[in-house]
Design a protein around this motif. Structure first.
Motif, PDB file in Angstrom:
ATOM      1  N   GLY A  12       0.718  -1.154   0.095  1.00  0.00           N
ATOM      2  CA  GLY A  12      -0.238  -0.071  -0.021  1.00  0.00           C
ATOM      3  C   GLY A  12       0.749   1.305  -0.065  1.00  0.00           C
ATOM      4  N   GLY A  17       2.121   3.865   4.250  1.00  0.00           N
ATOM      5  CA  GLY A  17       2.935   3.060   3.496  1.00  0.00           C
ATOM      6  C   GLY A  17       4.204   3.693   3.228  1.00  0.00           C
ATOM      7  N   GLU A  35       2.109  -1.195  -4.893  1.00  0.00           N
ATOM      8  CA  GLU A  35       0.720  -0.615  -4.991  1.00  0.00           C
ATOM      9  C   GLU A  35      -0.130  -0.545  -6.064  1.00  0.00           C
ATOM     10  OE1 GLU A  35      -1.104   2.232  -3.300  1.00  0.00           O
ATOM     11  OE2 GLU A  35      -2.272   1.880  -4.904  1.00  0.00           O
ATOM     12  N   SER A  36      -1.269  -1.073  -5.743  1.00  0.00           N
ATOM     13  CA  SER A  36      -2.206  -1.633  -6.907  1.00  0.00           C
ATOM     14  C   SER A  36      -2.771  -0.472  -7.582  1.00  0.00           C
ATOM     15  CB  SER A  36      -3.390  -2.434  -6.238  1.00  0.00           C
ATOM     16  OG  SER A  36      -3.988  -1.716  -5.211  1.00  0.00           O
ATOM     17  N   GLN A  38      -2.839   4.126  -7.583  1.00  0.00           N
ATOM     18  CA  GLN A  38      -2.106   5.315  -7.707  1.00  0.00           C
ATOM     19  C   GLN A  38      -1.340   5.844  -6.365  1.00  0.00           C
ATOM     20  OE1 GLN A  38      -5.134   6.062  -9.220  1.00  0.00           O
ATOM     21  NE2 GLN A  38      -4.304   5.554 -10.969  1.00  0.00           N
ATOM     22  N   GLY A  40       0.407   7.495  -3.164  1.00  0.00           N
ATOM     23  CA  GLY A  40      -0.643   8.525  -2.433  1.00  0.00           C
ATOM     24  C   GLY A  40      -1.961   8.249  -1.854  1.00  0.00           C
ATOM     25  N   CYS A  48      -8.698  13.691   1.098  1.00  0.00           N
ATOM     26  CA  CYS A  48      -8.217  14.951   1.578  1.00  0.00           C
ATOM     27  C   CYS A  48      -8.005  15.938   0.415  1.00  0.00           C
ATOM     28  CB  CYS A  48      -6.992  14.848   2.297  1.00  0.00           C
ATOM     29  SG  CYS A  48      -6.514  13.442   3.280  1.00  0.00           S
ATOM     30  N   ALA A 115      -0.862  -7.006  -4.156  1.00  0.00           N
ATOM     31  CA  ALA A 115      -0.132  -7.982  -3.399  1.00  0.00           C
ATOM     32  C   ALA A 115      -0.877  -8.731  -2.153  1.00  0.00           C
ATOM     33  CB  ALA A 115       0.811  -7.074  -2.307  1.00  0.00           C
ATOM     34  N   GLY A 140      -5.355   0.466   4.044  1.00  0.00           N
ATOM     35  CA  GLY A 140      -6.283   1.447   4.168  1.00  0.00           C
ATOM     36  C   GLY A 140      -7.635   0.851   4.223  1.00  0.00           C
ATOM     37  N   SER A 157     -17.885   8.360  -2.162  1.00  0.00           N
ATOM     38  CA  SER A 157     -17.247   9.558  -2.497  1.00  0.00           C
ATOM     39  C   SER A 157     -16.059   9.111  -3.614  1.00  0.00           C
ATOM     40  CB  SER A 157     -16.429   9.887  -1.070  1.00  0.00           C
ATOM     41  OG  SER A 157     -15.757   8.910  -0.663  1.00  0.00           O
ATOM     42  N   ARG A 262     -16.639   3.651   6.296  1.00  0.00           N
ATOM     43  CA  ARG A 262     -15.704   2.785   5.736  1.00  0.00           C
ATOM     44  C   ARG A 262     -15.054   1.636   6.479  1.00  0.00           C
ATOM     45  NH1 ARG A 262     -13.073   5.706   1.305  1.00  0.00           N
ATOM     46  NH2 ARG A 262     -11.018   4.932   2.002  1.00  0.00           N
ATOM     47  N   GLY A 301      -2.318   2.802   9.694  1.00  0.00           N
ATOM     48  CA  GLY A 301      -3.561   3.575   9.066  1.00  0.00           C
ATOM     49  C   GLY A 301      -4.751   3.039   9.228  1.00  0.00           C
ATOM     50  N   LEU A 309      -7.201   8.929   9.813  1.00  0.00           N
ATOM     51  CA  LEU A 309      -6.748  10.726   9.424  1.00  0.00           C
ATOM     52  C   LEU A 309      -5.540  10.249   8.751  1.00  0.00           C
ATOM     53  CD1 LEU A 309      -8.013  12.707  12.116  1.00  0.00           C
ATOM     54  CD2 LEU A 309      -8.987  12.754   9.982  1.00  0.00           C
ATOM     55  N   PRO A 311      -2.631  12.332   8.993  1.00  0.00           N
ATOM     56  CA  PRO A 311      -1.479  12.826   9.779  1.00  0.00           C
ATOM     57  C   PRO A 311      -1.271  11.594  10.605  1.00  0.00           C
ATOM     58  CG  PRO A 311      -2.672  14.621   9.568  1.00  0.00           C
ATOM     59  CD  PRO A 311      -3.707  13.374   9.115  1.00  0.00           C
TER      60      PRO A 311
HETATM   61  P1  FAD Z   1      -4.563   4.927   2.089  1.00  0.00           P
HETATM   62  O1  FAD Z   1      -4.169   6.096   1.842  1.00  0.00           O
HETATM   63  O2  FAD Z   1      -6.103   4.413   1.651  1.00  0.00           O
HETATM   64  O3  FAD Z   1      -3.742   3.882   1.152  1.00  0.00           O
HETATM   65  C1  FAD Z   1      -3.885   2.504   0.961  1.00  0.00           C
HETATM   66  C2  FAD Z   1      -3.142   2.010  -0.326  1.00  0.00           C
HETATM   67  O4  FAD Z   1      -3.081   0.786  -0.368  1.00  0.00           O
HETATM   68  C3  FAD Z   1      -3.997   2.678  -1.511  1.00  0.00           C
HETATM   69  O5  FAD Z   1      -3.141   3.349  -2.533  1.00  0.00           O
HETATM   70  C4  FAD Z   1      -4.469   1.212  -2.376  1.00  0.00           C
HETATM   71  O6  FAD Z   1      -4.685   1.403  -3.470  1.00  0.00           O
HETATM   72  C5  FAD Z   1      -3.352   0.135  -1.798  1.00  0.00           C
HETATM   73  N1  FAD Z   1      -3.761  -1.052  -1.708  1.00  0.00           N
HETATM   74  C6  FAD Z   1      -4.843  -1.515  -1.172  1.00  0.00           C
HETATM   75  N2  FAD Z   1      -4.784  -3.081  -1.156  1.00  0.00           N
HETATM   76  C7  FAD Z   1      -3.543  -3.185  -1.858  1.00  0.00           C
HETATM   77  C8  FAD Z   1      -3.068  -4.410  -2.330  1.00  0.00           C
HETATM   78  N3  FAD Z   1      -3.557  -5.454  -1.975  1.00  0.00           N
HETATM   79  N4  FAD Z   1      -1.853  -4.436  -2.747  1.00  0.00           N
HETATM   80  C9  FAD Z   1      -1.273  -3.241  -3.257  1.00  0.00           C
HETATM   81  N5  FAD Z   1      -1.498  -2.019  -2.795  1.00  0.00           N
HETATM   82  C10 FAD Z   1      -3.030  -2.225  -2.084  1.00  0.00           C
HETATM   83  N6  FAD Z   1      -7.737  12.428   6.299  1.00  0.00           N
HETATM   84  C11 FAD Z   1      -7.568  13.525   6.736  1.00  0.00           C
HETATM   85  O7  FAD Z   1      -6.354  13.685   7.637  1.00  0.00           O
HETATM   86  N7  FAD Z   1      -8.032  14.817   6.427  1.00  0.00           N
HETATM   87  C12 FAD Z   1      -8.954  14.839   5.594  1.00  0.00           C
HETATM   88  O8  FAD Z   1      -9.350  16.321   5.230  1.00  0.00           O
HETATM   89  C13 FAD Z   1      -9.378  13.660   5.110  1.00  0.00           C
HETATM   90  N8  FAD Z   1     -10.530  13.637   4.015  1.00  0.00           N
HETATM   91  C14 FAD Z   1     -11.094  12.708   3.647  1.00  0.00           C
HETATM   92  C15 FAD Z   1     -11.981  12.704   2.673  1.00  0.00           C
HETATM   93  C16 FAD Z   1     -12.447  11.514   2.221  1.00  0.00           C
HETATM   94  C17 FAD Z   1     -13.581  11.456   1.101  1.00  0.00           C
HETATM   95  C18 FAD Z   1     -11.797  10.177   2.454  1.00  0.00           C
HETATM   96  C19 FAD Z   1     -12.330   9.105   1.861  1.00  0.00           C
HETATM   97  C20 FAD Z   1     -10.807  10.032   3.464  1.00  0.00           C
HETATM   98  C21 FAD Z   1     -10.176  11.277   3.986  1.00  0.00           C
HETATM   99  N9  FAD Z   1      -9.270  11.251   4.851  1.00  0.00           N
HETATM  100  C22 FAD Z   1      -8.965  12.470   5.562  1.00  0.00           C
HETATM  101  C23 FAD Z   1      -8.868  10.081   5.675  1.00  0.00           C
HETATM  102  C24 FAD Z   1      -7.625   9.725   4.797  1.00  0.00           C
HETATM  103  O9  FAD Z   1      -7.478   9.698   3.368  1.00  0.00           O
HETATM  104  C25 FAD Z   1      -7.012   8.426   5.370  1.00  0.00           C
HETATM  105  O10 FAD Z   1      -7.009   8.397   6.875  1.00  0.00           O
HETATM  106  C26 FAD Z   1      -5.746   8.087   4.719  1.00  0.00           C
HETATM  107  O11 FAD Z   1      -5.411   7.977   3.302  1.00  0.00           O
HETATM  108  C27 FAD Z   1      -5.238   6.461   5.465  1.00  0.00           C
HETATM  109  O12 FAD Z   1      -4.043   6.267   4.880  1.00  0.00           O
HETATM  110  P2  FAD Z   1      -3.384   4.688   4.682  1.00  0.00           P
HETATM  111  O13 FAD Z   1      -2.048   4.855   4.447  1.00  0.00           O
HETATM  112  O14 FAD Z   1      -4.110   3.873   5.919  1.00  0.00           O
HETATM  113  O15 FAD Z   1      -4.281   4.205   3.614  1.00  0.00           O
END
Ligand code: FAD
Length: 433
Positions: A12, A17, A35-36, A38, A40, A48, A115, A140, A157, A262, A301, A309, A311
């Motif tokens: 991820g 990640g 990453e599967s 994009q 970020g 966000c 993965a 995520g 969304s 979610r 995460g 969130l 941060p």
């Molecule tokens: P993610 O950022 O979701 O990253 C996970 C990644 O893993 C993705 O790119 C996915 O493609 C990849 N992936 C998944 N499964 C696999 C696999 N099997 N193999 C390879 N890759 C894989 N947070 C804030 O702090 N402020 C905000 O204003 C805010 N607004 C938001 C608005 C919306 C509409 C949403 C949906 C969320 C918002 N968030 C906000 C929450 C924030 O986006 C998440 O908390 C944050 O992105 C979590 O990070 P993460 O690393 O856990 O997962």
């Protein structure tokens, strides 16, 4: 012992990640991130970042109205959805590139593909098995939609960011921060907007007064609020989507967006193959160092569902990397004093305990609150009031929570968060000129 391809393999390339892999690489680890989609993750691509851009866009209609009170004569402003979406996509593409450069610069190998865990130290990706000393799951979360007839006509969304045109009539379902933000976005951009919620409280988990005040302001602006209501079925007809409501009423709209929560994204990840445990909500269970029940597998995460969130995911990713490849010493982040912004119109900003939580923890608390119409709103003819609330534990006079509804509330809270971290008292707040 098996030959390891990497010291650290991250599944991820989102907020958690990317941060963990960069920090681990800077500490000398051989790192790969798979990453599967994009780089970020949610935040950059469908969270966000695009949300803040759309929210900013939606604010201009209100500003144009306000400007009249300050002597500006603006012709009737015209809004073009395809321009907004194309410019937003361009900005996101730029950010995807920034992430790719940043990872390459840090010496992290980026592998495009999905993965699947195949064991405690192995991952299957693009038909190839990779071995690693440590694996981080940072996959995520994903939107959860109800199982009702016709739900395939509804969007989450994720799709809202890529609609071909701005819907003329839209229903947003939910009462959390994503629901109120999107209701404000659609309304501000000119759609006839309804917020439909199964209870009568917005922003559950926040101080209850914030939800009350926000609901009032949104209703004033013209968002139709439907409380204690649910959609039972959606039927697509020539004139739009026909929504059968629990109350027996029907609504006809062009778009239904669900923002009803979610769930951690673990489907098809092979958790069983590796023996990784999840809790009853499907979130991966971890200890204070973000290690799962399998010592070589870690998770951060949204997939651990502590506080979804960006941060927070960044802070967790940093802790893991230091724990595994640094001198250790970094402990889990403080989840209690995380300032939070809701980009509704008006904005909500909050840090610390709600009144309810403070009463439970401290018994006697003092509440200081105020609601007023700011100067600029008077001149601009905006009826909107600002709401401010301070929660103080009576025994030691420490400020335990600061809550606000009003423009700029999100940014303001960051400063208050520092004050609360430092243990500021009400007297210190008062003494500040
Ligand atoms: P993610 O950022 O979701 O990253 C996970 C990644 O893993 C993705 O790119 C996915 O493609 C990849 N992936 C998944 N499964 C696999 C696999 N099997 N193999 C390879 N890759 C894989 N947070 C804030 O702090 N402020 C905000 O204003 C805010 N607004 C938001 C608005 C919306 C509409 C949403 C949906 C969320 C918002 N968030 C906000 C929450 C924030 O986006 C998440 O908390 C944050 O992105 C979590 O990070 P993460 O690393 O856990 O997962």
């Amino acid at each position: 012992m098996q030959q390891q391809d990497f010291d650290f393999l991250v599944i991820g390339g989102g907020s958690g990640g990317v941060r963990a892999s960069r920090v681990a690489a800077s500490l000398g680890a051989r790192v790969a991130v798979v990453e599967s989609a994009q780089l970020g993750g949610t935040c950059v691509n469908v969270g966000c970042i695009p949300k803040k851009l759309l929210s900013h866009a939606a604010h201009f209609s209100q500003l144009a109205e306000e400007a009249k009170g300050f002597g500006w004569q603006l012709d009737k402003p015209q809004f073009d959805w395809p321009t907004l979406i194309a410019n937003k996509d361009r900005e996101i593409e730029r950010l995807n590139g920034v992430y790719a450069k940043m990872l390459a610069g840090a010496g992290v190998n980026v592998i495009q593909g999905r993965a699947t865990l195949s064991g405690p130290n192995s991952v299957l990706v693009n038909g190839q098995t990779l071995h690693a000393r440590h694996i981080l799951i940072a996959t995520g979360g994903t939107p959860s939609l109800p199982d009702i007839p016709g739900v395939e006509h509804a969007i989450s969304s994720n799709e809202a960011f890529h609609l071909k045109e701005l819907p003329r009539r839209v229903v947003v379902v939910g009462g959390g921060y994503i629901a109120v933000e999107f209701a404000s976005i659609f309304h501000g951009l000119g759609a006839e907007t309804t917020l439909l919620h199964r209870s009568q409280q917005l922003l559950r988990g926040f101080d209850a007064d914030l939800g009350l005040h926000l609901a009032q302001e949104m209703a004033h602006q013209g968002v139709a609020m439907r409380w204690r209501e649910e959609i039972q079925a959606i039927e697509k007809q020539a004139d739009g989507l026909h929504l059968q409501l629990k109350s027996g009423e029907q609504l006809v709209v062009d778009c239904v967006m669900y923002a009803t929560g979610r769930v951690p994204l673990t489907a098809g990840l092979g958790l069983e193959a590796a023996g990784v445990k999840t809790n009853d909500k499907g979130a991966i269970e971890v200890d204070s160092h973000f290690t799962t029940n399998v010592p070589s597998i870690h998770a951060v995460g949204d997939v651990i569902d502590r506080m979804a969130l960006t941060p927070v995911a960044l802070a967790e990713g940093t802790v893991v990397a230091h724990h595994l490849f640094g001198q250790g010493g970094k402990s889990a982040p403080d989840y209690e004093l995380v300032p939070t912004a809701v980009f509704s119109h008006p904005q909500v900003g909050t840090v610390g305990l709600s009144e309810e939580a403070a009463r439970q923890r401290f018994g006697a608390v003092q509440i200081f609150q105020s609601s007023f119409r700011p100067l600029s709103n008077r001149m601009g003819g905006e009826p909107e009031n600002v709401f401010l609330k301070l929660i103080v534990s009576k025994a030691d006079q420490r400020v335990r929570g600061v809550h606000m509804v009003g423009e700029g509330a999100g940014e303001l809270m960051q400063g208050f968060a520092v004050a609360l971290q430092c243990g500021a008292t009400k007297q210190q707040f008062d003494a500040t000129i």
